[in-house]
Scaffold this motif. Sequence first.
Motif, PDB file in Angstrom:
ATOM      1  N   TYR A  38     -10.089  23.966  15.691  1.00 25.73           N
ATOM      2  CA  TYR A  38     -10.559  23.682  17.052  1.00 25.73           C
ATOM      3  C   TYR A  38     -10.651  25.027  17.759  1.00 25.73           C
ATOM      4  CZ  TYR A  38     -10.406  22.001  21.867  1.00 25.73           C
ATOM      5  OH  TYR A  38     -10.671  21.751  23.183  1.00 25.73           O
ATOM      6  N   PHE A  42      -4.866  26.688  23.175  1.00 25.46           N
ATOM      7  CA  PHE A  42      -3.781  27.624  23.410  1.00 25.46           C
ATOM      8  C   PHE A  42      -2.678  27.367  22.396  1.00 25.46           C
ATOM      9  CE2 PHE A  42      -2.611  25.169  27.619  1.00 25.46           C
ATOM     10  CZ  PHE A  42      -2.219  24.062  26.896  1.00 25.46           C
ATOM     11  N   PRO A  64      -5.080  17.259  31.787  1.00 27.81           N
ATOM     12  CA  PRO A  64      -6.395  16.622  31.993  1.00 27.81           C
ATOM     13  C   PRO A  64      -7.518  17.198  31.129  1.00 27.81           C
ATOM     14  CG  PRO A  64      -5.849  18.077  33.839  1.00 27.81           C
ATOM     15  CD  PRO A  64      -4.667  18.096  32.917  1.00 27.81           C
ATOM     16  N   GLY A  67      -7.962  18.674  24.954  1.00 32.10           N
ATOM     17  CA  GLY A  67      -8.546  19.322  23.770  1.00 32.10           C
ATOM     18  C   GLY A  67      -7.990  18.793  22.471  1.00 32.10           C
ATOM     19  N   ASN A  91     -12.030  14.970  19.929  1.00 31.16           N
ATOM     20  CA  ASN A  91     -10.752  15.543  20.358  1.00 31.16           C
ATOM     21  C   ASN A  91      -9.719  14.431  20.571  1.00 31.16           C
ATOM     22  OD1 ASN A  91     -12.309  17.783  20.337  1.00 31.16           O
ATOM     23  ND2 ASN A  91     -12.245  18.161  22.533  1.00 31.16           N
ATOM     24  N   SER A 243     -12.277  13.696  33.048  1.00 28.42           N
ATOM     25  CA  SER A 243     -11.005  13.839  33.777  1.00 28.42           C
ATOM     26  C   SER A 243     -11.196  13.839  35.293  1.00 28.42           C
ATOM     27  CB  SER A 243     -10.256  15.082  33.321  1.00 28.42           C
ATOM     28  OG  SER A 243     -11.053  16.204  33.524  1.00 28.42           O
TER      29      SER A 243
HETATM   30  C1  SAM Z   1      -9.978  24.928  26.729  1.00 29.38           C
HETATM   31  S1  SAM Z   1     -10.157  23.328  26.056  1.00 29.38           S
HETATM   32  C2  SAM Z   1      -8.496  22.700  26.053  1.00 29.38           C
HETATM   33  C3  SAM Z   1      -7.746  23.107  24.811  1.00 29.38           C
HETATM   34  C4  SAM Z   1      -6.330  22.606  24.745  1.00 29.38           C
HETATM   35  N1  SAM Z   1      -5.465  23.311  25.659  1.00 29.38           N
HETATM   36  C5  SAM Z   1      -5.795  22.767  23.319  1.00 29.38           C
HETATM   37  O1  SAM Z   1      -4.850  23.554  23.105  1.00 29.38           O
HETATM   38  O2  SAM Z   1      -6.337  22.164  22.399  1.00 29.38           O
HETATM   39  C6  SAM Z   1     -10.949  22.423  27.316  1.00 29.38           C
HETATM   40  C7  SAM Z   1     -11.234  20.954  27.001  1.00 29.38           C
HETATM   41  O3  SAM Z   1     -11.819  20.366  28.166  1.00 29.38           O
HETATM   42  C8  SAM Z   1     -12.662  19.308  27.721  1.00 29.38           C
HETATM   43  N2  SAM Z   1     -13.572  18.898  28.795  1.00 29.38           N
HETATM   44  C9  SAM Z   1     -14.715  19.469  29.233  1.00 29.38           C
HETATM   45  N3  SAM Z   1     -15.246  18.759  30.236  1.00 29.38           N
HETATM   46  C10 SAM Z   1     -14.426  17.695  30.452  1.00 29.38           C
HETATM   47  C11 SAM Z   1     -14.418  16.601  31.358  1.00 29.38           C
HETATM   48  N4  SAM Z   1     -15.405  16.436  32.245  1.00 29.38           N
HETATM   49  N5  SAM Z   1     -13.400  15.709  31.290  1.00 29.38           N
HETATM   50  C12 SAM Z   1     -12.399  15.845  30.375  1.00 29.38           C
HETATM   51  N6  SAM Z   1     -12.360  16.861  29.485  1.00 29.38           N
HETATM   52  C13 SAM Z   1     -13.342  17.780  29.528  1.00 29.38           C
HETATM   53  C14 SAM Z   1     -13.347  19.865  26.493  1.00 29.38           C
HETATM   54  O4  SAM Z   1     -13.817  18.822  25.662  1.00 29.38           O
HETATM   55  C15 SAM Z   1     -12.219  20.699  25.869  1.00 29.38           C
HETATM   56  O5  SAM Z   1     -11.597  19.973  24.848  1.00 29.38           O
END
Ligand code: SAM
Length: 380
Positions: A38, A42, A64, A67, A91, A243
């Motif tokens: 993925y 983090f 929220p 990922g 995810n 979210s």
């Molecule tokens: C930086 S990643 C998070 C990674 C997570 N911290 C991990 O360690 O796996 C951001 C996430 O936000 C999600 N995302 C983007 N737009 C979104 C939305 N409108 N609602 C919910 N999730 C959303 C993406 O699919 C992505 O998985």
Amino acid sequence: MPKTQEALYATLDLDLSWSERELPERERTKHVHRLHPYLGKFIPQLVEVLLGRYVAPGGRVLDPFAGSGTTLVQALESGYDAAGGDLAAFNCLLMRVKTARYNEFTLEKELRDAVARHESLPDRSECLTPGHGYIGQWFAPQAAADLLAWRALVDEYEHADVMRVVLARAARSARLTTHFDLDFPRTPQREPYWCHKHKRTCRPVDHAAHFLRRYALDTLARIKAFARVRSRGRGAVVLHGDSRELAWCDPAEHAPFDAVITSPPYPGLIDYHEQHRYAYELLGLDDRREREIGAAAAGTSKAALAAYGEGIAAALRNAVSALQPGAPVLIVVNDRRDLYPEILERAGLRLEGRLRRHVNRRTGRRAGEFFEDVLVAVPE
Ligand SMILES: C[S@@+](CC[C@H](N)C(=O)[O-])C[C@H]1O[C@@H](n2cnc3c(N)ncnc32)[C@H](O)[C@@H]1O
């Protein structure tokens, strides 16, 4: 003038900045964290420190933008309950598989049975529709046949979702890509090629059965390893959706959350659906990419950045409405465009602190120095 090492370190939170030697890859990707690649996650150790510093033992944590589920998995390991949501169906599947509780005996029996049955199928090429659609384009004929035969088996098992994740991981490895362009390959690689990663001529993969076997057994071992370290009596809830709109908790059933720990998408960097395209194609998952906040495809024009700010603020506002009064909101960002002061204000959050961490990124071709901040905010 470049900063001296001493001056640089004075601005860093050294407890959040690990060197490669202190925290090798196998620790960052321990047990279920490596069930599937993925891009953009983090590390669990960061979540572990933040939980210890900001959340009382046994509390409930919300992510929220969850990922691949790093916050949820670490919360379970550290003794917290957690809820996480994500827009991307793959995810959510991955998070559910990582955080579910299993009867290990049944899981092992099913995975071994599926591998044995798959390998004993007389002619897997029966399942193949050659040269057609995404699968025909991105997989060699035998690899496509192997994957489709596995897919045909999974519905028969109680742990079908685990097998779907195994299928996606095998598909990722079996695509007609070069070894150095696995994240976002542009065109199928059908001929042998000079491989920058291995410094030799490599051939595109032509079958997938060996990946299915290897990942089925690896997944089993990782789920068992996590079962040994996760806290008893703690659980995680995964919600699929946007979210900005998800209903995080039913106040009649649950107390509000004690903290948010999250890393939002960054503008114009990663397309979170596209990176797992093979999984959407093979598993027929619901594609909601048009609702992704900050998608790379949207670019970084002024209008795109404004939409990004509005989207993240709305999602944070929604998360804040599910929090205890005064609960911390910890946001991991690399805010080089300085968008977050305004985002926090619009979300009704006050910035209380900013922890700077040095991220040691040495994987693949994404090498180089990299810093990120943990914004510590509280609801106004
Ligand atoms: C930086 S990643 C998070 C990674 C997570 N911290 C991990 O360690 O796996 C951001 C996430 O936000 C999600 N995302 C983007 N737009 C979104 C939305 N409108 N609602 C919910 N999730 C959303 C993406 O699919 C992505 O998985």
